[in-house]
Motif scaffolding. Structure first.
Motif, PDB file in Angstrom:
ATOM      1  N   GLY A   1       0.654  -1.083  -0.061  1.00 19.26           N
ATOM      2  CA  GLY A   1      -0.164  -0.403  -0.214  1.00 19.26           C
ATOM      3  C   GLY A   1       0.657   1.228  -0.490  1.00 19.26           C
ATOM      4  O   GLY A   1       0.805   2.421  -0.749  1.00 19.26           O
TER       5      GLY A   1
ATOM      6  N   MET B   1      -5.684   0.701  -1.380  1.00 19.22           N
ATOM      7  CA  MET B   1      -6.256   0.710  -0.091  1.00 19.22           C
ATOM      8  C   MET B   1      -6.601  -1.230  -0.060  1.00 19.22           C
ATOM      9  O   MET B   1      -6.957  -1.140   0.775  1.00 19.22           O
ATOM     10  CB  MET B   1      -7.184   1.205  -0.905  1.00 19.22           C
ATOM     11  N   ALA B   2      -6.744  -1.698  -1.601  1.00 15.89           N
ATOM     12  CA  ALA B   2      -6.844  -3.121  -1.474  1.00 15.89           C
ATOM     13  C   ALA B   2      -5.762  -3.672  -0.368  1.00 15.89           C
ATOM     14  O   ALA B   2      -5.958  -4.780   0.199  1.00 15.89           O
ATOM     15  CB  ALA B   2      -6.971  -3.174  -2.982  1.00 15.89           C
TER      16      ALA B   2
ATOM     17  N   ALA C   1      -6.601  -2.902   3.254  1.00 13.63           N
ATOM     18  CA  ALA C   1      -7.370  -3.766   3.618  1.00 13.63           C
ATOM     19  C   ALA C   1      -7.071  -5.183   3.676  1.00 13.63           C
ATOM     20  O   ALA C   1      -8.030  -6.325   5.028  1.00 13.63           O
ATOM     21  CB  ALA C   1      -8.521  -3.781   2.339  1.00 13.63           C
TER      22      ALA C   1
ATOM     23  N   HIS D   1      -5.424  -5.754   6.575  1.00 14.84           N
ATOM     24  CA  HIS D   1      -6.307  -5.195   7.746  1.00 14.84           C
ATOM     25  C   HIS D   1      -6.597  -7.023   8.073  1.00 14.84           C
ATOM     26  O   HIS D   1      -7.720  -7.502   9.552  1.00 14.84           O
ATOM     27  CB  HIS D   1      -7.863  -4.623   7.413  1.00 14.84           C
TER      28      HIS D   1
ATOM     29  N   PRO E   1     -15.779   2.283  -2.266  1.00 10.57           N
ATOM     30  CA  PRO E   1     -14.873   1.765  -2.253  1.00 10.57           C
ATOM     31  C   PRO E   1     -14.100   2.388  -0.588  1.00 10.57           C
ATOM     32  O   PRO E   1     -13.650   1.532   0.848  1.00 10.57           O
ATOM     33  CB  PRO E   1     -13.385   2.017  -3.414  1.00 10.57           C
ATOM     34  N   VAL E   2     -13.950   3.709   0.170  1.00  6.34           N
ATOM     35  CA  VAL E   2     -13.802   4.297   1.607  1.00  6.34           C
ATOM     36  C   VAL E   2     -14.280   3.564   2.310  1.00  6.34           C
ATOM     37  O   VAL E   2     -13.888   3.539   3.537  1.00  6.34           O
ATOM     38  CB  VAL E   2     -14.243   5.689   0.920  1.00  6.34           C
TER      39      VAL E   2
ATOM     40  N   TYR F   1     -13.791   0.061   2.911  1.00  8.46           N
ATOM     41  CA  TYR F   1     -12.376   0.055   3.824  1.00  8.46           C
ATOM     42  C   TYR F   1     -12.639   0.717   4.904  1.00  8.46           C
ATOM     43  O   TYR F   1     -12.007   0.711   6.053  1.00  8.46           O
ATOM     44  CB  TYR F   1     -11.820   0.999   2.213  1.00  8.46           C
ATOM     45  N   SER F   2     -13.049   1.380   5.241  1.00 12.71           N
ATOM     46  CA  SER F   2     -13.130   2.708   6.949  1.00 12.71           C
ATOM     47  C   SER F   2     -14.368   0.808   7.661  1.00 12.71           C
ATOM     48  O   SER F   2     -13.744   0.338   8.687  1.00 12.71           O
ATOM     49  CB  SER F   2     -14.430   3.181   6.849  1.00 12.71           C
TER      50      SER F   2
ATOM     51  N   LEU G   1     -13.473  -1.906   7.443  1.00 11.40           N
ATOM     52  CA  LEU G   1     -12.555  -2.867   7.597  1.00 11.40           C
ATOM     53  C   LEU G   1     -11.532  -2.561   8.536  1.00 11.40           C
ATOM     54  O   LEU G   1     -11.011  -3.223   9.659  1.00 11.40           O
ATOM     55  CB  LEU G   1     -11.925  -3.615   6.460  1.00 11.40           C
ATOM     56  N   LEU G   2     -11.570  -1.151   8.348  1.00  9.71           N
ATOM     57  CA  LEU G   2     -10.472  -0.635   9.197  1.00  9.71           C
ATOM     58  C   LEU G   2     -10.703  -0.172  11.252  1.00  9.71           C
ATOM     59  O   LEU G   2     -10.235  -0.658  11.706  1.00  9.71           O
ATOM     60  CB  LEU G   2      -9.718   0.942   8.516  1.00  9.71           C
TER      61      LEU G   2
ATOM     62  N   ASP H   1      -5.843   6.902   8.558  1.00 10.90           N
ATOM     63  CA  ASP H   1      -6.199   6.475   7.232  1.00 10.90           C
ATOM     64  C   ASP H   1      -7.369   7.564   7.242  1.00 10.90           C
ATOM     65  O   ASP H   1      -8.111   8.129   6.431  1.00 10.90           O
ATOM     66  CB  ASP H   1      -6.527   5.430   7.423  1.00 10.90           C
TER      67      ASP H   1
END
Length: 231
Positions: free
Chosen positions: A66, A82-83, A86, A89, A141-142, A145-146, A148-149, A174
């Motif tokens: 990343g 980002m992937a 992810a 994570h 996507p955001v 991702y949020s 998962l984060l 992030d």
């Protein structure tokens, strides 16, 4: 494990992190471009020498992916980066679940429920505020991702305050990136604050995981016989 090699690698990580931060503070882009991709390989090597668990090393290497991809100023590189984060994570989540089972510092159930609620509220509020200002193609996507984060940051609390602080700093780092993507007002030298919180987050996560595994020697055989308590 060779303690001297582990210390040398950790010192190298600290030195490269300092070079990166000084470069960002001074606006020296070349220094940042050289230093940033070296951070996670050094921390991953330190972890491997410490006989840290495979998912932890994998999470750091996905972080390296990343980091490298985000050096390129393109939407495709941003999504790929980002992937990669992810995937890191996911490694952390698997690791936290396993490590909490052998850690003596797992938090009480009531405290865990309170923290879960707090992180859940933070996720909803943050995404709701950012959503209108994000580019349309990045909203989903955001948002994913949020989620998962935030799950990773909450999961880190299961290992105690050190790992919990690492997860919280990762979330902050992030979020700072997301506010830049949303074109919100930024602090001076925003990349400096992003990298400061990110480097500290990854270090604290490593320290928290290795510390948790080192509390009880019997189960550590499943994780490569981790024997030390701090990086």
């Amino acid at each position: 494990m060779n303690p001297r090699h582990a210390r040398v690698l950790l010192a190298a990580f600290g030195l490269v992190a300092a070079v990166d931060l000084v470069s960002l503070a001074a606006g020296y882009d070349a220094g940042h471009t050289v230093a940033k991709p070296l951070l996670m390989p050094l921390l991953a090597a330190h972890t491997a020498v410490r006989r840290g668990p495979g998912p932890l090393v994998a999470a750091l290497l996905f972080g390296w992916g990343g980091d490298t991809l985000l050096l390129f100023d393109a939407d495709g590189a941003f999504l790929a980066g980002m992937a990669s984060f992810a995937a890191g994570h996911v490694c952390y989540l698997v690791l936290f679940r396993r490590t909490a089972q052998v850690s003596a510092r797992s938090r009480p159930r009531a405290r865990g429920a309170w923290l879960a609620g707090a992180y859940g509220i933070l996720l909803v509020v943050t995404v709701a505020l950012l959503w209108p200002d994000l580019p349309a193609g990045l909203r989903l996507p955001v948002g994913g991702y949020s989620l998962l984060l935030t799950a990773m940051a909450y999961g880190a609390t299961r290992l105690g305050p050190v790992a919990g602080a690492g997860g919280a700093l990762f979330l902050l780092s992030d979020t700072l990136i997301a506010t830049g993507v949303a074109d919100w007002p930024q602090l001076p030298r925003p990349d400096f604050w992003i990298m400061l919180t990110y480097a500290a987050a990854q270090y604290l996560l490593v320290r928290g995981v290795l510390g948790a595994l080192g509390e009880r020697p019997a189960p550590t055989a499943a994780y490569g016989e981790v024997r030390s308590t701090t990086p």
